[in-house]
Design an enzyme around this catalytic site. Structure first.
Site, PDB file in Angstrom:
ATOM      1  N   CYS A  75      39.335  44.309  39.105  1.00  0.00           N
ATOM      2  CA  CYS A  75      39.225  45.394  38.129  1.00  0.00           C
ATOM      3  C   CYS A  75      38.005  45.147  37.224  1.00  0.00           C
ATOM      4  O   CYS A  75      36.881  45.288  37.671  1.00  0.00           O
ATOM      5  CB  CYS A  75      40.538  45.551  37.369  1.00  0.00           C
ATOM      6  SG  CYS A  75      40.730  47.161  36.564  1.00  0.00           S
ATOM      7  N   HIS A 162      44.738  45.748  41.778  1.00  0.00           N
ATOM      8  CA  HIS A 162      45.377  44.519  41.306  1.00  0.00           C
ATOM      9  C   HIS A 162      46.276  43.932  42.391  1.00  0.00           C
ATOM     10  O   HIS A 162      47.432  44.330  42.528  1.00  0.00           O
ATOM     11  CB  HIS A 162      46.195  44.797  40.039  1.00  0.00           C
ATOM     12  CG  HIS A 162      45.345  45.101  38.859  1.00  0.00           C
ATOM     13  ND1 HIS A 162      44.883  44.123  38.013  1.00  0.00           N
ATOM     14  CD2 HIS A 162      44.834  46.270  38.403  1.00  0.00           C
ATOM     15  CE1 HIS A 162      44.129  44.681  37.075  1.00  0.00           C
ATOM     16  NE2 HIS A 162      44.085  45.977  37.291  1.00  0.00           N
ATOM     17  N   GLU A 164      47.685  41.151  42.382  1.00  0.00           N
ATOM     18  CA  GLU A 164      48.688  40.259  41.794  1.00  0.00           C
ATOM     19  C   GLU A 164      49.993  40.947  41.422  1.00  0.00           C
ATOM     20  O   GLU A 164      50.980  40.279  41.129  1.00  0.00           O
ATOM     21  CB  GLU A 164      48.107  39.547  40.559  1.00  0.00           C
ATOM     22  CG  GLU A 164      47.839  40.450  39.375  1.00  0.00           C
ATOM     23  CD  GLU A 164      46.496  41.162  39.408  1.00  0.00           C
ATOM     24  OE1 GLU A 164      46.126  41.749  38.376  1.00  0.00           O
ATOM     25  OE2 GLU A 164      45.811  41.144  40.445  1.00  0.00           O
TER      26      GLU A 164
END
Length: 184
Positions: A75, A162, A164
């Site tokens: 990002c 993202h 994660e």
């Protein structure tokens, strides 16, 4: 073997990046974005530039991109990479966080093992609108042309989404791939 550092750019998910690496038994350390570049060069084998609210709060992250160490930007990390190497970042048309279907155009090192289309969790408050010279477009979506880029000869990679967060299907594979890149 040296650990990978996760650079905290004050994003709400930076601790999840660190945890995802630990869950994969990848040695990682969460560090402030003001850590001196000399410390990075001597103590880490890879750098993950985490997300954050604003490029103005990105500390000295741009300095880390000249160290010759593999880098993965997520990002805001992607935006730092793009700007450092002559790309252009502008406000996104879609704003906020949400689910996006990303089309993988090139299954290079960082996206190895992914299907052609993956559902991801992304923020498009800002996005790259022109990639830097020497970088390859790896993935795009219906709301953002630049979802992932790479400069393999520099071992620098960037994702708009993202990996994660649990909403990103197979997100941990990115970290496994990055670990392999950092071990080469």
């Amino acid at each position: 073997m040296l650990p990978i550092c996760v650079v905290n750019n004050y994003g709400q998910f930076n601790h999840l990046i660190h945890r995802a690496l630990r869950d994969l038994d990848i040695d990682a350390v969460l560090i402030p974005n003001t850590t001196p570049r000399e410390e990075i060069a001597s103590q880490y084998r890879g750098i993950i530039l985490g997300g954050g609210p604003d490029i103005a709060r990105a500390g000295v992250c741009a300095e880390y991109l000249d160290l010759g160490i593999p880098v993965l930007g997520i990002c805001l990390g992607l935006h730092i990479i793009a700007r450092k190497f002559g790309g252009v970042v502008h406000p996104g048309k879609s704003g906020g966080y949400g689910s996006v279907e990303v089309t993988i155009r090139e299954h290079d090192d960082i996206l190895s093992g992914y299907p052609d289309i993956i559902p991801v969790w992304a923020s498009h408050a800002d996005e790259v609108c022109r990639i830097p010279e020497g970088f390859t477009l790896l993935a795009s979506s219906g709301i953002c042309e630049v979802e992932a880029v790479a400069c393999p000869r520099k071992r620098i990679y960037g994702l708009q989404w993202h990996p994660e967060v649990s909403h990103t299907v197979g997100g941990k594979r990115v970290y496994e791939n990055f670990d392999a890149i950092c071990t080469e």
